[in-house]
Structures are given as C-alpha cells and as structure tokens.
Design a protein around this motif. Structure first.
Motif, PDB file in Angstrom:
ATOM      1  N   PRO A  95       0.660  -0.986  -0.021  1.00  0.00           N
ATOM      2  CA  PRO A  95      -0.162   0.049   0.054  1.00  0.00           C
ATOM      3  C   PRO A  95       0.886   1.115   0.144  1.00  0.00           C
ATOM      4  O   PRO A  95       2.270   1.305   0.354  1.00  0.00           O
ATOM      5  CB  PRO A  95      -0.836  -0.056   1.344  1.00  0.00           C
ATOM      6  CG  PRO A  95      -0.722  -1.343   1.745  1.00  0.00           C
ATOM      7  CD  PRO A  95       0.586  -1.964   1.014  1.00  0.00           C
ATOM      8  N   ARG A  96       0.385   2.369  -0.457  1.00  0.00           N
ATOM      9  CA  ARG A  96       1.125   3.671  -0.669  1.00  0.00           C
ATOM     10  C   ARG A  96       1.171   4.059   0.796  1.00  0.00           C
ATOM     11  O   ARG A  96       0.401   3.971   1.908  1.00  0.00           O
ATOM     12  CB  ARG A  96       0.367   4.560  -1.429  1.00  0.00           C
ATOM     13  CG  ARG A  96       0.160   4.081  -3.057  1.00  0.00           C
ATOM     14  CD  ARG A  96      -0.665   5.291  -3.817  1.00  0.00           C
ATOM     15  NE  ARG A  96       0.198   6.475  -3.412  1.00  0.00           N
ATOM     16  CZ  ARG A  96      -0.198   7.657  -4.092  1.00  0.00           C
ATOM     17  NH1 ARG A  96      -1.268   7.484  -5.087  1.00  0.00           N
ATOM     18  NH2 ARG A  96       0.864   8.623  -4.020  1.00  0.00           N
ATOM     19  N   GLY A  97       2.105   4.796   1.168  1.00  0.00           N
ATOM     20  CA  GLY A  97       2.475   5.615   2.567  1.00  0.00           C
ATOM     21  C   GLY A  97       1.450   6.721   2.670  1.00  0.00           C
ATOM     22  O   GLY A  97       0.593   7.135   1.662  1.00  0.00           O
ATOM     23  N   GLU A  98       1.095   6.897   3.879  1.00  0.00           N
ATOM     24  CA  GLU A  98       0.089   8.062   4.008  1.00  0.00           C
ATOM     25  C   GLU A  98       0.356   8.753   5.360  1.00  0.00           C
ATOM     26  O   GLU A  98       1.226   8.441   6.027  1.00  0.00           O
ATOM     27  CB  GLU A  98      -1.331   7.433   4.250  1.00  0.00           C
ATOM     28  CG  GLU A  98      -1.437   6.324   5.744  1.00  0.00           C
ATOM     29  CD  GLU A  98      -2.556   5.792   5.858  1.00  0.00           C
ATOM     30  OE1 GLU A  98      -3.593   6.443   6.534  1.00  0.00           O
ATOM     31  OE2 GLU A  98      -2.822   4.748   5.509  1.00  0.00           O
ATOM     32  N   ASN A  99      -0.040  10.073   5.243  1.00  0.00           N
ATOM     33  CA  ASN A  99       0.296  10.921   6.410  1.00  0.00           C
ATOM     34  C   ASN A  99      -0.881  10.831   7.305  1.00  0.00           C
ATOM     35  O   ASN A  99      -1.924  10.593   7.146  1.00  0.00           O
ATOM     36  CB  ASN A  99       0.239  12.518   5.838  1.00  0.00           C
ATOM     37  CG  ASN A  99       1.326  12.963   4.894  1.00  0.00           C
ATOM     38  OD1 ASN A  99       2.404  12.391   5.388  1.00  0.00           O
ATOM     39  ND2 ASN A  99       1.300  13.500   3.845  1.00  0.00           N
ATOM     40  N   VAL A 100      -0.581  10.577   8.578  1.00  0.00           N
ATOM     41  CA  VAL A 100      -1.519  10.495   9.925  1.00  0.00           C
ATOM     42  C   VAL A 100      -1.681  11.763  10.525  1.00  0.00           C
ATOM     43  O   VAL A 100      -0.426  12.185  11.090  1.00  0.00           O
ATOM     44  CB  VAL A 100      -1.458   9.123  10.521  1.00  0.00           C
ATOM     45  CG1 VAL A 100      -2.521   9.251  11.406  1.00  0.00           C
ATOM     46  CG2 VAL A 100      -1.172   7.879   9.620  1.00  0.00           C
ATOM     47  N   LEU A 101      -2.619  12.391  10.654  1.00  0.00           N
ATOM     48  CA  LEU A 101      -2.603  13.625  11.607  1.00  0.00           C
ATOM     49  C   LEU A 101      -3.089  13.207  13.071  1.00  0.00           C
ATOM     50  O   LEU A 101      -4.029  12.425  13.028  1.00  0.00           O
ATOM     51  CB  LEU A 101      -3.390  14.671  11.128  1.00  0.00           C
ATOM     52  CG  LEU A 101      -3.004  15.497   9.886  1.00  0.00           C
ATOM     53  CD1 LEU A 101      -4.035  16.396   9.211  1.00  0.00           C
ATOM     54  CD2 LEU A 101      -1.505  16.007  10.031  1.00  0.00           C
ATOM     55  N   VAL A 102      -2.455  13.553  14.099  1.00  0.00           N
ATOM     56  CA  VAL A 102      -2.608  13.147  15.468  1.00  0.00           C
ATOM     57  C   VAL A 102      -2.702  14.650  16.240  1.00  0.00           C
ATOM     58  O   VAL A 102      -1.979  15.570  15.674  1.00  0.00           O
ATOM     59  CB  VAL A 102      -2.009  12.016  15.859  1.00  0.00           C
ATOM     60  CG1 VAL A 102      -1.790  10.819  15.123  1.00  0.00           C
ATOM     61  CG2 VAL A 102      -0.446  12.476  15.956  1.00  0.00           C
ATOM     62  N   PRO A 103      -3.504  14.877  17.222  1.00  0.00           N
ATOM     63  CA  PRO A 103      -3.297  15.772  18.213  1.00  0.00           C
ATOM     64  C   PRO A 103      -1.725  15.928  18.411  1.00  0.00           C
ATOM     65  O   PRO A 103      -1.178  15.124  18.941  1.00  0.00           O
ATOM     66  CB  PRO A 103      -4.034  15.573  19.213  1.00  0.00           C
ATOM     67  CG  PRO A 103      -5.030  14.687  19.075  1.00  0.00           C
ATOM     68  CD  PRO A 103      -4.434  13.801  17.953  1.00  0.00           C
ATOM     69  N   GLY A 104      -1.211  17.125  18.170  1.00  0.00           N
ATOM     70  CA  GLY A 104       0.109  17.568  18.506  1.00  0.00           C
ATOM     71  C   GLY A 104       1.036  17.331  17.452  1.00  0.00           C
ATOM     72  O   GLY A 104       2.491  17.340  17.637  1.00  0.00           O
ATOM     73  N   GLY A 105       0.727  16.659  16.185  1.00  0.00           N
ATOM     74  CA  GLY A 105       1.727  16.560  15.177  1.00  0.00           C
ATOM     75  C   GLY A 105       1.256  15.634  14.204  1.00  0.00           C
ATOM     76  O   GLY A 105      -0.071  15.478  14.016  1.00  0.00           O
ATOM     77  N   MET A 106       2.202  14.884  13.350  1.00  0.00           N
ATOM     78  CA  MET A 106       1.535  13.924  12.365  1.00  0.00           C
ATOM     79  C   MET A 106       2.911  13.073  12.160  1.00  0.00           C
ATOM     80  O   MET A 106       4.234  13.243  12.489  1.00  0.00           O
ATOM     81  CB  MET A 106       1.477  14.872  11.121  1.00  0.00           C
ATOM     82  CG  MET A 106       2.755  15.621  10.496  1.00  0.00           C
ATOM     83  SD  MET A 106       2.828  15.840   8.746  1.00  0.00           S
ATOM     84  CE  MET A 106       2.894  14.210   8.001  1.00  0.00           C
ATOM     85  N   PHE A 107       2.465  12.151  11.390  1.00  0.00           N
ATOM     86  CA  PHE A 107       3.532  11.043  10.982  1.00  0.00           C
ATOM     87  C   PHE A 107       3.092  10.351   9.661  1.00  0.00           C
ATOM     88  O   PHE A 107       2.061  10.358   9.153  1.00  0.00           O
ATOM     89  CB  PHE A 107       4.060   9.927  12.166  1.00  0.00           C
ATOM     90  CG  PHE A 107       2.810   9.204  12.654  1.00  0.00           C
ATOM     91  CD1 PHE A 107       2.279   8.044  11.788  1.00  0.00           C
ATOM     92  CD2 PHE A 107       1.974   9.393  13.865  1.00  0.00           C
ATOM     93  CE1 PHE A 107       1.392   7.044  12.232  1.00  0.00           C
ATOM     94  CE2 PHE A 107       1.287   8.709  14.062  1.00  0.00           C
ATOM     95  CZ  PHE A 107       0.799   7.541  13.311  1.00  0.00           C
ATOM     96  N   LEU A 108       4.177  10.115   8.805  1.00  0.00           N
ATOM     97  CA  LEU A 108       4.230   9.310   7.577  1.00  0.00           C
ATOM     98  C   LEU A 108       4.450   7.818   8.021  1.00  0.00           C
ATOM     99  O   LEU A 108       5.353   7.595   8.884  1.00  0.00           O
ATOM    100  CB  LEU A 108       5.314   9.809   6.437  1.00  0.00           C
ATOM    101  CG  LEU A 108       5.218   9.043   5.287  1.00  0.00           C
ATOM    102  CD1 LEU A 108       4.086   9.430   4.749  1.00  0.00           C
ATOM    103  CD2 LEU A 108       6.639   9.511   4.623  1.00  0.00           C
ATOM    104  N   CYS A 109       3.522   7.205   7.429  1.00  0.00           N
ATOM    105  CA  CYS A 109       3.643   5.411   7.819  1.00  0.00           C
ATOM    106  C   CYS A 109       3.434   4.678   6.397  1.00  0.00           C
ATOM    107  O   CYS A 109       2.845   5.208   5.504  1.00  0.00           O
ATOM    108  CB  CYS A 109       2.381   5.282   8.597  1.00  0.00           C
ATOM    109  SG  CYS A 109       0.778   5.032   7.990  1.00  0.00           S
ATOM    110  N   GLN A 110       4.298   3.751   6.422  1.00  0.00           N
ATOM    111  CA  GLN A 110       4.215   2.779   5.232  1.00  0.00           C
ATOM    112  C   GLN A 110       3.971   1.337   5.695  1.00  0.00           C
ATOM    113  O   GLN A 110       4.957   0.831   6.729  1.00  0.00           O
ATOM    114  CB  GLN A 110       5.474   3.064   4.456  1.00  0.00           C
ATOM    115  CG  GLN A 110       5.816   2.239   3.443  1.00  0.00           C
ATOM    116  CD  GLN A 110       4.763   2.240   2.238  1.00  0.00           C
ATOM    117  OE1 GLN A 110       4.614   3.447   1.623  1.00  0.00           O
ATOM    118  NE2 GLN A 110       4.178   1.223   1.749  1.00  0.00           N
TER     119      GLN A 110
END
Length: 58
Positions: free
Chosen positions: A27-42
């Motif tokens: 699957p393609r990587g995705e940006n995940v927004l969370v309170p206080g920041g974000m991360f890229l997951c693959q």
C-alpha cells in the motif's frame, strides 16, 4: 502519537493476514494527523512491518 501508531499496527495486522505470502504491491504511504503532530507511515505486508519514516511534532 504512540497510541495512534499502535492502532495502525493492529489495523495492518488485521488487514494483511497473509503477511510474507502477500503478492500485490505494498500500500502507498500515508500522512496521519494526530493531536500535537503528524507522521508518515508505510505498511509493508511482506516484511510484516509498519514503517514510520517521519514523525513531526508541533
């Protein structure tokens, strides 16, 4: 962020039960927004891993 990452790992484990036998493209990587920041997951089912190459806190 750690709690959200744990949720993603559990979701990936449930979605890709065949793990190393998985034959389709990862699957393609995705940006995940969370309170206080974000991360890229693959998710890479053949490796049975969820990679977090970027974590950004604000």
């Amino acid at each position: 962020m750690e709690k959200k990452a744990d949720e993603l790992v559990r979701a990936a484990a449930a979605s890709y039960l065949d793990g190393p036998a998985y034959q389709r493209p990862s699957p393609r990587g995705e940006n995940v927004l969370v309170p206080g920041g974000m991360f890229l997951c693959q998710v890479v089912p053949r490796h049975e891993r969820v990679y977090l190459p970027q974590i950004t806190a604000w």
